[in-house]
Write an enzyme that holds these catalytic residues in place. Structure first.
Site, mmCIF file in Angstrom:
data_model
loop_
_atom_site.group_PDB
_atom_site.id
_atom_site.type_symbol
_atom_site.label_atom_id
_atom_site.label_comp_id
_atom_site.label_asym_id
_atom_site.label_seq_id
_atom_site.Cartn_x
_atom_site.Cartn_y
_atom_site.Cartn_z
ATOM 1 C CE LYS A 195 -1.643 2.814 2.780
ATOM 2 N NZ LYS A 195 -1.926 3.947 2.255
ATOM 3 C CD GLU A 269 13.179 3.438 8.190
ATOM 4 O OE1 GLU A 269 13.359 4.404 8.967
ATOM 5 O OE2 GLU A 269 13.274 3.909 6.882
ATOM 6 C CB CYS A 303 12.976 8.396 8.705
ATOM 7 S SG CYS A 303 13.503 7.337 7.305
ATOM 8 C CD GLU A 400 10.858 11.750 11.939
ATOM 9 O OE1 GLU A 400 9.889 11.095 12.351
ATOM 10 O OE2 GLU A 400 11.530 11.276 11.188
#
Lengths: 493, 287
Positions: A195, A269, A303, A400
């Site tokens: 997806k 991840e 990331c 983040e």
């Protein structure tokens, strides 16, 4: 000196880059994309579609099918049947040849894929052309070769494939993440339901066309588009044997909770807040270039971005002033222009999130610097930004942001900077800049993170394992380690 | 003239290299089926567990920085110490219901297992490290590193060998551990702390608790400063709780189901790798 350079900058003789737009006349984007299930493009049973837009000008690119529960079931069943009847029985060398074919087709269509990647996601064509697409092809090529060599991966152990892998990927490297997920899964004998992210489905759907063209047996790879609920349906589908997810730590935690009590394996991840450490004995100009690459690569939608910069006190003024100067010379604009360094922010939602953090940084007392760029009127944009005068407890240091925002702090001793670098729930990556070899080995050992870049940053390769410690995820992608999330040991419970 | 009374031993926890009672003051009763003699083991609390985790965290950097050679020698020393107390452990196992033959075999296999993993201390890294042939001008290598602090619910039915088989792979790889001894029969695990105490294992590398599993698993799996949880054979409900709790800080959850620890196949370097992370380091190549 400073007067002189100012005069030079303002003078009318400053050289400008001419436009260097990539042409789009040779690419093909359908007005409507359906779900790729069992080797065919099929209409969604939900009968619903959503728009994928170009974040650089907010224009609609295509309508994309929204997969609901029955569509997800259908895709999983197709993958199940392909696994049981074809893929896990196929000679492993033959399996490898299909994967090689996919790699070759991506190379053949690399220009088209790069352009569509930049149109759909807003990233500079220089990056999609030179990094995303070639690396995606390289990943397929690398894992294709493992297909018939799995007996050498785990010395003393035999392994088997798992079954159906449900894979959910993010919007920052759409085709590359699809490659990271699909290639090792296929090589180890699993079938896949993938997806793609809601805001960047196009290159995954072009990949579906490539997979169809490669004559891969129907159902071995299924690609279903949708939003977060589609992903959730895939995670909770009882006929899926393994979940691989790349995305936020927040969603990663939800996935772990929903998988608790099931037999499904998972690899994750997740987010990061990497420390990039500049020691006083570093090569200054190389370090400045490295900092730019560590945080402004792909608009900071990375990331493993080096979003926390730690500069040794004695060189901090020099580094920060050079950094500001370099930021002012970055070219922000049309992602399809070959000179562009900074493209569009991926979506309106992401832009809002970044702006929220910019306000937060200022309100918490940070000093903001943004490079001076003329921002296009349409689309989503954020000028490269840095914050100084901040400390460990500031939210822009802890959380983040996933945008072109750098949080700068200084340090005096190595022990101090290690403590600061590790003071985070994340552990995906880290950077160190010094000309002293022994210091590199010591600092890279002490940073608790899965990938350390020493005197470089944000470099990737299919042979190199990638993945995090702590809350940055579980498992590795890439390299030989990238196979373990897709196999079970035989004779071990 | 034989008036000297038997000295009953007080069994304590082993936290931070010290034999301490549970801070809760609670006990759990264990009855020797042969002579109805009672032992009061410590019934550890959440606070005991938290103290143990703190001790493990403090010990982690030091232990992780020991060379593999050094860790191997310390492990070998544990084997020597266990060997010298063989008789004690054989009789303890017999007290807990095993035959003399079984007990002898289990103790001798426990010693062998320690020696086996001692030998891996400076070798598993070589098996699981690599130089990656990247296509850019960089030198790139991957090596295993310990996950950090590991919480272990030891096997319920293998009091000595199973206990050793799960803690030793974790510590030989540089992790520090907090382990809950078998709830049914904690005797060997608690006695094993005396072996550790005379083996140059730094304080905090191995912390041993006794107590009730259902009281402690929630804490074992939800502590924010723990990196990995090892679950040995808990039922589905408890396993699900551990998995749910692990989400809070994304702990690695290792489930050892029905492993026969007496089998020679239940030892291999992959048990070490269960508590390892792979770190990859890049450096440019050039003048």
């Amino acid at each position: 000196m400073s007067k002189n350079s100012k005069a030079k900058k303002n003078s009318s003789t400053t050289w400008q880059y001419s436009n260097a737009l990539e042409s789009v006349d040779h690419i093909s984007i359908s007005p409507i994309y359906n779900l790729y299930i069992g080797g065919k493009f099929v209409k969604p049973l939900t009968k619903k579609y959503f728009n994928s837009i170009n974040p650089a000008n907010e224009k609609k690119l295509a309508e994309i099918a929204l997969a609901g529960k029955s569509d997800v079931n259908k895709a999983v069943l197709a993958a199940r049947s392909a696994y049981d009847n074809v893929w896990c029985r196929m000679d492993s060398a033959e399996r490898g040849k299909y994967i090689y074919r996919i790699a070759r087709l991506i190379q053949e269509k690399s220009r088209e894929l790069a352009i569509i990647e930049s149109l759909d996601g807003g990233k500079p064509i220089r990056e999609s052309r030179d990094i995303d697409i070639p690396l995606a092809a390289a990943h397929f090529f690398y894992y294709a070769g493992w297909a018939d060599k799995l007996d050498y991966v785990f010395p003393g152990r035999k392994t088997s494939s798992i079954g159906v892998a449900g894979q959910i990927i993010p919007w920052n490297f759409p085709l590359l993440m699809a490659a990271w997920k699909i290639a090792p899964a296929l090589a180890s004998g699993n079938t896949v339901v993938l997806k793609p992210a809601e805001s960047t489905p196009l290159t995954a759907l072009k990949l579906a066309e490539i997979i169809q063209e490669s004559d891969l047996p129907p159902g071995v790879v299924n690609i279903i588009t949708g939003d977060g609920t589609t992903g959730e349906l895939l995670v909770n589908n009882t006929k899926v044997d393994k979940i691989a997810f790349t995305g936020s730590t927040e969603v990663g935690k939800i996935i772990i909770k929903s998988l608790a009590g099931s037999k499904k394996k998972y690899s994750l991840e997740l987010g990061g807040k990497a420390a990039n450490i500049i020691c006083e004995d570093a090569s200054i100009d190389q370090a400045v270039e490295g900092i730019i690459n560590s945080i402004f690569f792909n608009q900071g939608h990375v990331c493993c971005a080096g979003s926390r910069l730690y500069v040794q006190e004695s060189i901090s003024n020099q580094i920060i002033s050079k950094l500001k100067n370099r930021m002012d010379h970055l070219i922000l604009g049309d992602p399809l222009d070959k000179n562009t360094d900074i493209g569009a922010i991926n979506s309106n939602a992401q832009l809002k999130k970044i702006k929220m953090y910019l306000d937060l940084g200022k309100n918490e007392g940070g000093i903001i610097y943004q490079s001076k760029h003329s921002i296009p009127k349409k689309g989503y944009w954020c000028a490269p930004t840095l914050f100084t005068d901040i400390s460990q407890s500031h939210r822009i240091v802890q959380e983040e942001i996933f945008g072109p925002v750098l949080a700068i702090q200084t340090f005096r001793t190595i022990d101090e900077v290690i403590a600061k670098a590790n003071n985070t729930p994340y552990g995906l990556s880290g950077g160190v800049w010094t000309d002293k070899g022994s210091k590199i080995f010591q600092i890279s050992k002490e940073i608790r993170a899965g990938v350390i870049w020493a005197n470089t940053f944000n470099i990737f390769d299919p042979t190199s394992p990638f993945g995090g410690y702590k809350e940055s995820g579980i498992g590795r992608e890439g390299g030989l380690e990238g196979i373990s999330p897709y196999v079970n040991f035989i004779n071990r419970t | 003239m034989n008036t000297s009374m038997h000295i009953n031993k007080t069994y304590k926890l082993y936290i931070d290299g010290k034999f301490s009672r549970t801070e809760s003051g609670r006990y759990m009763k264990w009855v020797n089926p042969n002579n109805d003699q009672t032992i009061n083991f410590c019934r550890s609390s959440r606070k005991d567990y938290r103290n143990a985790v703190q001790s493990s965290r403090n010990a982690f950097n030091k232990w992780n920085n020991f060379s593999g050679y050094n860790r191997g020698q310390i492990l070998y020393r544990i084997a020597e110490m266990l060997d010298s107390r063989k008789e004690q452990f054989i009789s303890e196992l017999m007290v807990q219901g095993k035959s003399k033959k079984q007990s002898k075999q289990e103790v001798s296999m426990s010693i062998d297992r320690l020696v086996y993993y001692a030998g891996w201390s400076d070798k598993f890294q070589q098996i699981f490290s690599r130089v990656n042939p990247v296509s850019t001008p960089h030198y790139n290598f991957s090596t295993p590193e310990p996950s950090g602090v590991v919480s272990i619910i030891a096997p319920k039915d293998s009091y000595l060998l199973g206990f050793i088989s799960v803690i030793v792979p974790a510590i030989i790889g540089g992790n520090t551990v907090v382990v809950l001894a078998s709830e049914n029969n904690p005797l060997c695990a608690i006695s094993f702390s005396e072996v550790l105490h005379s083996s140059d294992v730094p304080n905090g590398v191995i912390n041993i608790l006794s107590g009730f599993t259902n009281e402690l698993i929630d804490h074992f799996s939800s502590h924010m400063d723990v990196n990995t949880v090892i679950n040995c054979g808990l039922d589905l409900k408890d396993t699900e709780l551990i998995q749910k709790n692990s989400a809070v800080n994304i702990k690695r959850v290792i489930n050892y189901g029905a492993i026969d620890w007496m089998n020679h196949d239940s030892q291999d370097p992959y048990f070490i790798m269960d508590c390892q992370e792979i770190k990859t380091t890049w450096h440019p190549i050039g003048y």
